[in-house]
Motif scaffolding. Structure first.
Motif, PDB file in Angstrom:
ATOM      1  N   SER A 156      38.855 -22.817 -23.395  1.00 45.99           N
ATOM      2  CA  SER A 156      37.556 -23.339 -23.709  1.00 45.99           C
ATOM      3  C   SER A 156      36.604 -22.103 -23.348  1.00 45.99           C
ATOM      4  O   SER A 156      35.870 -21.785 -24.405  1.00 45.99           O
ATOM      5  N   ALA A 157      36.744 -21.623 -22.360  1.00 45.29           N
ATOM      6  CA  ALA A 157      35.902 -20.431 -22.016  1.00 45.29           C
ATOM      7  C   ALA A 157      36.076 -19.246 -22.954  1.00 45.29           C
ATOM      8  O   ALA A 157      34.938 -18.678 -23.372  1.00 45.29           O
ATOM      9  N   ILE A 158      37.257 -18.835 -23.218  1.00 48.75           N
ATOM     10  CA  ILE A 158      37.475 -17.732 -24.254  1.00 48.75           C
ATOM     11  C   ILE A 158      36.574 -18.453 -25.783  1.00 48.75           C
ATOM     12  O   ILE A 158      36.076 -17.565 -26.349  1.00 48.75           O
ATOM     13  N   PHE A 159      37.139 -19.477 -25.962  1.00 49.39           N
ATOM     14  CA  PHE A 159      36.425 -19.958 -27.248  1.00 49.39           C
ATOM     15  C   PHE A 159      35.097 -19.938 -27.160  1.00 49.39           C
ATOM     16  O   PHE A 159      34.289 -19.704 -28.342  1.00 49.39           O
ATOM     17  N   GLN A 160      34.428 -20.378 -26.061  1.00 49.72           N
ATOM     18  CA  GLN A 160      33.067 -20.533 -26.135  1.00 49.72           C
ATOM     19  C   GLN A 160      32.271 -19.001 -26.081  1.00 49.72           C
ATOM     20  O   GLN A 160      31.269 -18.873 -26.515  1.00 49.72           O
ATOM     21  N   CYS A 161      32.894 -17.874 -25.869  1.00 48.54           N
ATOM     22  CA  CYS A 161      32.526 -16.522 -25.690  1.00 48.54           C
ATOM     23  C   CYS A 161      32.627 -15.965 -27.120  1.00 48.54           C
ATOM     24  O   CYS A 161      32.253 -14.791 -27.403  1.00 48.54           O
ATOM     25  N   LEU A 162      33.634 -16.658 -28.089  1.00 46.91           N
ATOM     26  CA  LEU A 162      33.567 -16.030 -29.446  1.00 46.91           C
ATOM     27  C   LEU A 162      32.879 -16.663 -30.588  1.00 46.91           C
ATOM     28  O   LEU A 162      32.325 -17.915 -30.259  1.00 46.91           O
ATOM     29  N   PRO A 163      32.488 -16.021 -31.572  1.00 47.76           N
ATOM     30  CA  PRO A 163      31.727 -16.449 -32.671  1.00 47.76           C
ATOM     31  C   PRO A 163      32.580 -17.524 -33.500  1.00 47.76           C
ATOM     32  O   PRO A 163      33.748 -17.650 -33.476  1.00 47.76           O
ATOM     33  N   GLU A 164      31.646 -18.540 -34.147  1.00 45.57           N
ATOM     34  CA  GLU A 164      32.400 -19.556 -34.849  1.00 45.57           C
ATOM     35  C   GLU A 164      33.304 -19.087 -35.913  1.00 45.57           C
ATOM     36  O   GLU A 164      34.275 -19.768 -36.182  1.00 45.57           O
ATOM     37  N   ASP A 165      32.792 -17.889 -36.638  1.00 44.85           N
ATOM     38  CA  ASP A 165      33.653 -17.421 -37.628  1.00 44.85           C
ATOM     39  C   ASP A 165      35.054 -16.962 -37.026  1.00 44.85           C
ATOM     40  O   ASP A 165      34.969 -15.626 -36.637  1.00 44.85           O
ATOM     41  N   ARG A 166      36.207 -17.642 -37.311  1.00 43.21           N
ATOM     42  CA  ARG A 166      37.611 -17.092 -36.385  1.00 43.21           C
ATOM     43  C   ARG A 166      37.939 -15.892 -36.970  1.00 43.21           C
ATOM     44  O   ARG A 166      38.842 -15.018 -36.463  1.00 43.21           O
ATOM     45  N   SER A 167      37.530 -15.499 -38.212  1.00 40.33           N
ATOM     46  CA  SER A 167      38.117 -14.371 -39.059  1.00 40.33           C
ATOM     47  C   SER A 167      37.514 -13.054 -38.375  1.00 40.33           C
ATOM     48  O   SER A 167      38.125 -11.914 -38.810  1.00 40.33           O
ATOM     49  N   THR A 168      36.555 -13.116 -37.560  1.00 43.23           N
ATOM     50  CA  THR A 168      35.822 -11.925 -36.868  1.00 43.23           C
ATOM     51  C   THR A 168      36.726 -11.732 -35.604  1.00 43.23           C
ATOM     52  O   THR A 168      36.256 -10.630 -35.019  1.00 43.23           O
ATOM     53  N   TRP A 169      37.301 -12.814 -35.089  1.00 40.82           N
ATOM     54  CA  TRP A 169      37.945 -12.512 -33.498  1.00 40.82           C
ATOM     55  C   TRP A 169      38.645 -11.179 -33.410  1.00 40.82           C
ATOM     56  O   TRP A 169      38.492 -10.793 -32.350  1.00 40.82           O
ATOM     57  N   SER A 170      39.674 -10.873 -34.432  1.00 40.01           N
ATOM     58  CA  SER A 170      40.442  -9.835 -34.368  1.00 40.01           C
ATOM     59  C   SER A 170      39.716  -8.363 -34.199  1.00 40.01           C
ATOM     60  O   SER A 170      40.247  -7.447 -33.505  1.00 40.01           O
ATOM     61  N   GLN A 171      38.478  -8.556 -34.872  1.00 39.41           N
ATOM     62  CA  GLN A 171      37.841  -7.354 -34.882  1.00 39.41           C
ATOM     63  C   GLN A 171      37.094  -6.923 -33.688  1.00 39.41           C
ATOM     64  O   GLN A 171      36.713  -5.923 -33.133  1.00 39.41           O
ATOM     65  N   ARG A 172      36.740  -8.168 -32.829  1.00 40.85           N
ATOM     66  CA  ARG A 172      36.283  -7.999 -31.487  1.00 40.85           C
ATOM     67  C   ARG A 172      36.666  -7.807 -30.277  1.00 40.85           C
ATOM     68  O   ARG A 172      36.188  -7.357 -29.474  1.00 40.85           O
ATOM     69  N   ILE A 173      38.055  -8.588 -30.234  1.00 37.36           N
ATOM     70  CA  ILE A 173      38.738  -8.587 -28.845  1.00 37.36           C
ATOM     71  C   ILE A 173      39.702  -7.355 -28.851  1.00 37.36           C
ATOM     72  O   ILE A 173      40.498  -6.976 -29.418  1.00 37.36           O
ATOM     73  N   ASP A 174      39.438  -6.796 -27.610  1.00 41.55           N
ATOM     74  CA  ASP A 174      40.274  -5.925 -27.056  1.00 41.55           C
ATOM     75  C   ASP A 174      41.629  -6.589 -26.250  1.00 41.55           C
ATOM     76  O   ASP A 174      42.694  -6.459 -26.528  1.00 41.55           O
TER      77      ASP A 174
END
Length: 401
Positions: A156-174
């Motif tokens: 949940s903590a990880i989810f709360q740190c990420l934007p609602e648009d899941r398609s952008t997650w891979s571009q943001r996360i190292d």
């Protein structure tokens, strides 16, 4: 506002009880549609009397019959059902809007799949469903159009740190950092682990949890399962999931971004926070948790896990890199091993020995077989793994006799 109708799977466990606490704080937003439990009749009767759900389901048929007679005697209108089929029925029921999946262990997989295929808002507290289900479970979520929201505090903590648009997650996360308290034996000499009792192992330093989950915290097998869960939830490579010991459990997990900035979610260690967020997402509602007082924090510490102290943790990455089905084997073996330890049939330090032995026994067969393609395949693999684990437990028990 139309009320959301909630089915709480595993309502008598710690997550279920906390979920009902949050729901009771917001009667204008939610109503309890269904409650399920394994065999705790007294607790279920009290919950039915208070929340008056349309359905109560007991996994154990004898417990279901007893509950039905007591429900009738109390004049409560709740309809009582029993068995796994009934669990799946209420999870996928057309009147159910939200499903809290809090059944411990692989037993939660089938109703989770039913909720996913029916397109429900699925609050996932049962990490084993995704550990066992893997790609099959995630495919069901996608094909059913379900909204999957993690309830484990770390995810949940990880989810709360990420934007609602899941398609952008891979571009943001190292990579992500899952935090762990380290359990009750974080500073105990590993050479003394053979003397650990079940009573000592279930004494979690921060959370009041069920016995099985508490033992998993002591071995850090819960974190191994969370590593596997995080890989699937956030579509990460195994090496993008890392673990830190954080005894204070104030930072619930962190996202390290591509630019090396770090996003973290902080709060008091109270499961009602991720539960409330899952129920209200993308909004936020009052959870009942105490506010975090930064002026009273004496410090936050972090360290790498000691793999000699927690040998089972490495099995997370090994199984993720192994043949399809390996994570299901690990979960099944661990459930048998923990149960055997709680029954005093094996020592605490032998839990890992059982898990490792079962993986070594079954993995070669997985490499030569087709990947599990249906629920029946996973359940057969789960059953076979439990049988091998039980044989290993019996050998260890005989050696100790």
């Amino acid at each position: 506002m139309t009320k959301q109708r909630v089915a709480v799977l595993g309502s008598t466990g710690s997550i279920g009880v906390n979920t009902l606490d949050v729901l009771a704080r917001h009667p204008e937003r939610f109503e309890v549609f269904a409650l399920t439990a394994a065999s705790r009749v007294d607790e279920m009767l009290a919950q039915c009397a208070r929340f008056k759900p349309a359905y109560a389901v007991m996994a154990d048929e004898a417990a279901g019959r007893l509950l039905a007679s007591r429900i009738k005697a109390e004049g409560i209108s709740t309809r009582v059902l029993s068995g796994e089929t009934a669990l799946c029925e209420v999870a996928a029921h057309e009147a159910t809007d939200v499903v809290m999946a809090a059944i411990v262990g692989a037993a939660g997989l089938a109703p989770c799949l039913a909720a996913a295929r029916a397109g429900k808002r699925l609050l996932l507290a049962n990490k084993e469903a995704i550990v066992v289900g893997g790609a099959l479970f995630m495919d069901a979520v996608r094909e059913g159009g379900a909204l999957l929201l993690p309830i484990d505090s770390e995810h949940s903590a990880i989810f709360q740190c990420l934007p609602e648009d899941r398609s952008t997650w891979s571009q943001r996360i190292d990579h992500i950092l899952l935090t762990s308290s380290g359990g009750p034996f974080r500073e105990r000499d590993p050479a003394t682990f053979s003397a650990v009792t079940p009573e000592q192992a279930v004494a979690h330093p921060n959370f009041a949890m069920g016995r099985k989950i508490s033992v998993d915290s002591a071995t850090m097998m819960n974190k191994a399962l969370e590593v596997i869960e995080a890989k699937w939830l956030f579509d990460l490579a195994p090496e993008q999931v890392r673990v830190l010991i954080h005894p204070q459990q104030i930072v619930h997990s962190m996202v390290v971004c591509r630019d090396n900035s770090v996003l973290a979610q902080l709060g008091t260690p109270d499961m009602r926070v991720p539960i409330a967020y899952g129920l209200s997402f993308p909004e936020r509602i009052e959870s009942g948790a105490a506010a975090l007082d930064f002026t009273k924090l004496t410090g936050l510490s972090f360290q790498s896990p000691d793999h000699l102290r927690y040998p089972g943790l490495a099995l997370a990455w090994e199984t993720l890199r192994g043949p399809a089905g390996s994570t299901a084997v690990l979960n099944a073996a661990n459930e048998i091993a923990v149960a055997a330890f709680l029954d005093r049939r094996i020592r605490f330090d032998q839990i890992h020995a059982v898990n490792f032995s079962v993986l070594e026994s079954i993995s070669p067969r997985l490499s030569a077989a087709a990947p599990p393609a249906a629920l029946e395949d996973l359940l057969a693999l789960d059953e076979r793994s439990r049988a091998v684990a039980e044989q290993c437990v019996q050998r260890l028990s005989l050696q100790a006799a």
